[in-house]
Design a protein around this motif. Structure first.
Motif, short mmCIF file in Angstrom:
data_model
loop_
_atom_site.label_atom_id
_atom_site.label_comp_id
_atom_site.label_asym_id
_atom_site.label_seq_id
_atom_site.Cartn_x
_atom_site.Cartn_y
_atom_site.Cartn_z
N SER A 149 -21.07 -17.40 -18.16
CA SER A 149 -19.92 -16.52 -17.90
C SER A 149 -19.48 -15.83 -19.17
N ASP A 150 -19.04 -14.60 -19.02
CA ASP A 150 -18.47 -13.85 -20.13
C ASP A 150 -16.95 -13.82 -19.95
N PHE A 151 -16.26 -14.76 -20.57
CA PHE A 151 -14.82 -14.86 -20.42
C PHE A 151 -14.08 -13.79 -21.22
N ASN A 152 -14.69 -13.32 -22.31
CA ASN A 152 -14.06 -12.32 -23.19
C ASN A 152 -12.66 -12.77 -23.60
N THR A 153 -12.55 -14.05 -23.95
CA THR A 153 -11.27 -14.66 -24.28
C THR A 153 -10.61 -14.01 -25.49
N GLN A 154 -11.40 -13.45 -26.39
CA GLN A 154 -10.83 -12.85 -27.60
C GLN A 154 -10.05 -11.58 -27.32
N GLN A 155 -10.28 -10.99 -26.15
CA GLN A 155 -9.62 -9.72 -25.85
C GLN A 155 -8.76 -9.75 -24.59
N GLN A 156 -8.87 -10.81 -23.81
CA GLN A 156 -8.09 -10.87 -22.58
C GLN A 156 -7.93 -12.32 -22.15
N SER A 157 -7.01 -12.56 -21.25
CA SER A 157 -6.83 -13.92 -20.72
C SER A 157 -7.84 -14.17 -19.59
N HIS A 158 -8.10 -15.45 -19.35
CA HIS A 158 -9.00 -15.84 -18.26
C HIS A 158 -8.46 -17.12 -17.65
N GLU A 159 -8.52 -17.21 -16.34
CA GLU A 159 -7.87 -18.31 -15.64
C GLU A 159 -8.42 -19.67 -16.05
N ILE A 160 -9.75 -19.77 -16.21
CA ILE A 160 -10.35 -21.05 -16.59
C ILE A 160 -9.92 -21.42 -18.00
N VAL A 161 -9.98 -20.48 -18.92
CA VAL A 161 -9.59 -20.75 -20.31
C VAL A 161 -8.12 -21.11 -20.40
N ASP A 162 -7.29 -20.40 -19.65
CA ASP A 162 -5.85 -20.70 -19.67
C ASP A 162 -5.58 -22.12 -19.19
#
Length: 562
Positions: free
Chosen positions: A102-115
């Motif tokens: 998966s490309d979460f792109n956490t560095q630029q946006q929020s993501h439900e799994i990461v949150d």
């Protein structure tokens, strides 16, 4: 003795590991034992093989380039910030691809799994004695809520990847952990005439292992990256030598490094000093360990006295193995508080105490992702250390542990105190001028051509750098002694705001007379000095003037250094 518990004998894990179930789940290889652990460890090991990791190099480079953009944003604002949240976002982006494709792109946006991963540790049981928090209904409800939420969200990813496989959208070389699990499911006959996973036991095992790898795979590497920046700031001579190795192996232009590494991923492993710096940083700032259970019939044997110590008497004894005291033991590592990467080079590395170095633990239950972690650190250093000057912002009265303000603090995992505060990062100037870049690409070396002449060089210091100048001055002085011995420098010395008899002298610049065939050749030589690469001198406004010595007194031996 640690080797006796984890390598010569793989003692069972202590029940304390059940505390980690709140974060990684009940079925993760981090918490399970016996045949279940062996089965799933074998399933996932191919996802961390060196051959497979090399194919992930472009992905890691891409994520680090986004990390660089975030650093550049802080350069533009000039504001202090915390490094650990940035490195966590970077490593989450990497481990998201490795575990879930998966490309979460956490560095630029929020993501439900990461949150959900970020919030969950706030509600795990407390490590110390805190009955109010332990039995708090709010904590218990939130902990269960986010555990179930993670299981649901990761389960949806597993289902989606399974449907993609059934539709023929996944190639045979895909080795992200979710696909390695699904490979196993298909081999077990679980994919016959269905587009959904029908085995709930398999599915919860896959979900919890993905949870475990995601958690362990991002947190420790993020902290280790912070400590690398910390030690490189603290030891400028090491940073200078590291940058020299990167220039030697990766080319003179830092802008070309990403493409160079993608073309030849193995080159980073051939850079001995870089690997030594990473290993030494991990030695000093290691956050791993293990707790094992004693068993009947197994005794620890003290290698010095040959005395046997039982590990079971009316029940098993807990056996705590911590890498930190092992790494700081002078019998294992002489002068252990000193940051000394050369202990991992040549004969010194060969004579190192066997099994004493254990940043990823050792034995069958060592960290399966250690090669991925080393790869991330090598690539991140390669793409950033010649682009930025990164300085710490711990206040003078910051508390210290063993002399370090960046001591370990337990968040959801161990990390540097205060999240490693950074003070106004700067993009490095004078790293490579347009003239040098053009000459390098055309195979030219103007300093080797033509008759030499004298040049007077006037260099002002940038404002606000006195403390850094004094700190890295020994490296600069060593370089100028060599330049003087080679005949390039006739004479040189610092310029002061005024003469003082004691205390730190108020440096404001430097002046020198050098010998070179052209002004360009002067710049080519001087811009390699640490006072240029570290932004001490105002290199953009250097004055290089044609000069001729007519009269000069013999040099006075004052004992001073540059």
């Amino acid at each position: 003795m640690a080797a006796q518990a984890t390598q010569l004998n793989n003692l069972p894990k202590h029940p304390l590991y059940r505390l980690m179930e709140h974060t990684v789940g009940t079925q993760s290889i981090i918490t399970t034992t016996g045949q279940q652990w062996k089965f799933w460890r074998k399933v996932f090991d191919p996802g961390f093989s060196s051959t497979h990791l090399a194919t992930l190099t472009p992905m890691v480079v891409e994520r680090v380039e986004i990390f660089i953009k975030k650093l550049e944003e802080h350069v533009e604002t000039g504001e202090a910030f915390q490094m650990l949240p940035l490195t966590k976002s970077l490593t989450m982006d990497v481990i998201g691809r490795v575990t879930m494709a998966s490309d979460f792109n956490t560095q630029q946006q929020s993501h439900e799994i990461v949150d959900a991963f970020t919030v969950l540790p706030k509600y795990i049981p407390p490590f110390g004695f805190d009955p109010i928090r332990l039995f708090s209904p709010t904590r218990l409800w939130n902990a269960r809520y986010y555990q179930k939420k993670l299981d649901r969200l990761i389960g949806e990813v597993v289902d989606q990847r399974f449907r993609e496989r059934r539709a023929g959208k996944v190639g045979p070389s895909e080795k992200s952990l979710v696909h390695l699990a699904l490979d196993t499911y298909e081999q077990m006959g679980g994919a016959v005439n269905t587009d959904v996973i029908t085995d709930p036991v398999f599915k919860i095992n896959a979900i919890h292992n993905i949870r475990g790898f995601f958690f362990a795979g991002h947190a420790t590497t993020a902290a280790s990256l912070c400590y690398l920046y910390y030690v490189l700031y603290k030891y400028p001579a090491v940073l200078h030598r590291l940058r020299q190795e990167h220039e030697e192996y990766l080319g003179i232009d830092p802008e070309d490094v990403g493409a160079r590494v993608q073309k030849e991923p193995s080159i980073l492993k051939r850079m001995p000093y870089t690997t030594a710096v990473i290993k030494e940083s991990l030695r000093l700032f290691v956050g791993v360990g293990t707790v094992r259970n004693g068993v009947k019939g197994f005794n620890f044997l003290d290698p010095k006295t040959n005395i046997a110590y039982p590990t079971y008497r009316d029940g098993p004894f807990p056996i705590l193995i911590r890498s930190f005291p092992i790494h700081r033991n002078p019998e294992n590592f002489p002068d252990p508080e000193r940051f000394d990467p050369e202990r991992f080079l040549g004969e010194r590395a060969a004579s190192m105490t066997k099994d004493a170095y254990r940043p990823f633990e050792k034995g069958p239950r060592d960290c399966p992702g250690q090669e991925l972690s080393m790869m991330e650190m090598r690539i991140t250093l390669a793409l950033t250390i010649r682009k930025f000057d990164i300085e710490m912002a711990y206040p003078e009265d910051a508390p210290k542990v063993m002399g370090d303000p960046a001591y370990h603090v337990m968040y959801s995992s161990a990390g540097p105190a205060a999240n490693l505060p950074i003070d106004k990062p700067r993009e490095r100037t004078g790293v490579m001028s347009h003239a040098i870049r053009t000459a390098a690409r055309n195979g030219l070396n103007s300093s080797s051509v033509g008759k030499t002449s004298e040049w007077l060089v006037l260099l002002a210091d940038k404002p606000g750098i006195l403390e850094r100048r004094v700190r890295i001055r020994p490296v600069h002085s060593e370089n100028f002694v060599k330049l003087h011995e080679s005949g390039f420098v006739s004479w040189a010395g610092p310029v002061f705001k005024e003469h003082v008899s004691e205390g730190i002298r108020p440096f404001i610049g430097s002046t020198m007379v050098v010998n070179a065939p052209s002004r360009k050749a002067v710049k080519e030589t001087l811009e390699k000095d640490i006072f240029v690469t570290e932004g001490i001198w105002d290199w953009d406004n250097v004055q290089i003037l044609p000069f001729q010595t007519i009269l000069r007194q013999p040099a006075q031996k004052t004992g001073a250094v540059l």
